[in-house]
Design an enzyme around this catalytic site. Structure first.
Site, PDB file in Angstrom:
ATOM      1  N   TYR A   1      34.516  -2.287  31.129  1.00  0.00           N
ATOM      2  CA  TYR A   1      35.663  -1.377  31.067  1.00  0.00           C
ATOM      3  C   TYR A   1      35.336  -0.185  30.177  1.00  0.00           C
ATOM      4  CZ  TYR A   1      40.352   0.374  29.975  1.00  0.00           C
ATOM      5  OH  TYR A   1      41.443   1.180  29.788  1.00  0.00           O
TER       6      TYR A   1
ATOM      7  N   LYS B   1      35.108   3.988  31.025  1.00  0.00           N
ATOM      8  CA  LYS B   1      35.869   5.027  30.338  1.00  0.00           C
ATOM      9  C   LYS B   1      34.945   6.044  29.665  1.00  0.00           C
ATOM     10  CE  LYS B   1      39.806   3.633  31.736  1.00  0.00           C
ATOM     11  NZ  LYS B   1      40.568   4.466  32.703  1.00  0.00           N
TER      12      LYS B   1
END
Length: 257
Positions: free
Chosen positions: A153, A157
């Protein structure tokens, strides 16, 4: 003055829904996208019940064809796109050693490829229009610091930050700005899922992981979708016309850089 049109992906709930209501309040006509068509329709109906103009367009933002269809349906309905917000995203909680190829493909397809497709679709339309266009991406505090158990994750980002910077440079000549907002610990279903998954590995009771993360917030309270929406309102407004390529923390004081 012509009403401005804002497209928001992943806006059926959570931060995206908060952004939709704030921009509608600001005078935008909002186009609500969500993978869950029922959620998209429910949010659009709720907006209409409050007297706002809204359109629901379901679609999968991990598919380039769906993203371009979203842009086309918006233009077919309203003639233009002034703001395109790549808000759709998913989380993943897992030790890096256990991450599978399927895990990687799933989260990158939505969090990274979906942003690329959104930038492409928005830029293609905005180049045809007069005036400033604004592309706004959902980044995260995990785009400024890698977090354990959120490794992939975090990688997605960090990728959004890179895409924001690169796209801002490429599109500046067309007066299209590209910026990102970086939320922290938000009281949404995403963080409920993160808390639950963290507990599976740590043995923490439900809600304990969320509380532990929340202790890092300098302002002493967890974030609400409205906190993020207030900042996105600025990014979507003419007040931010001279700002581009930035990924700004809106986290109550968790990450300082």
């Amino acid at each position: 003055m012509t009403t401005k049109i804002a497209v928001i992906t992943g806006a059926g709930q959570g931060i995206g829904k908060g952004i939709a209501f704030r921009l509608a309040k600001d005078g935008f006509t909002v186009v609500i996208n969500d993978l869950d068509g029922e959620l998209a329709e429910e949010t659009a109906t709720e907006l209409k019940d409050h007297g706002y103009d809204a359109l629901a367009v379901p679609g999968d933002m991990s598919k380039q064809t769906d993203v371009f269809k979203l842009a086309k349906k918006t233009v077919d309905a309203y003639g233009r796109i002034d703001v395109f917000i790549n808000n759709a995203g998913i989380e993943q909680v897992k030790p890096l050693e256990e991450v599978t190829e399927e895990d990687i493909n799933t989260i990158f397809n939505i969090n990274v490829f979906g942003v690329i497709y959104g930038i492409q679709a928005a830029a293609q339309q905005m180049k045809k229009q007069d005036g400033v266009g604004k592309i706004i991406n959902a980044c995260s505090i995990a785009g400024h610091k890698g977090f354990d158990m959120l490794s992939v994750y975090s990688a997605t980002k960090f990728s959004v930050r890179a895409l924001t910077q690169a796209a801002a440079q490429e599109l500046a000549q067309y007066q299209i700005t590209v910026n990102s907002y970086c939320p922290g610990i938000v009281g949404t279903k995403m963080w409920e899922r993160i808390d639950k998954e963290m507990g599976k590995y740590s043995g923490a009771a439900e809600g304990e992981s969320f509380k532990a993360f929340s202790k890092a917030i300098s302002l002493g309270r967890t974030q609400e979708p409205e906190d993020v929406a207030n900042f996105v309102s600025y990014l979507a407004s003419s007040d931010s016309d001279y700002m581009t390529g930035q990924s700004v923390m809106i986290d109550g004081g968790v990450i300082f850089s």
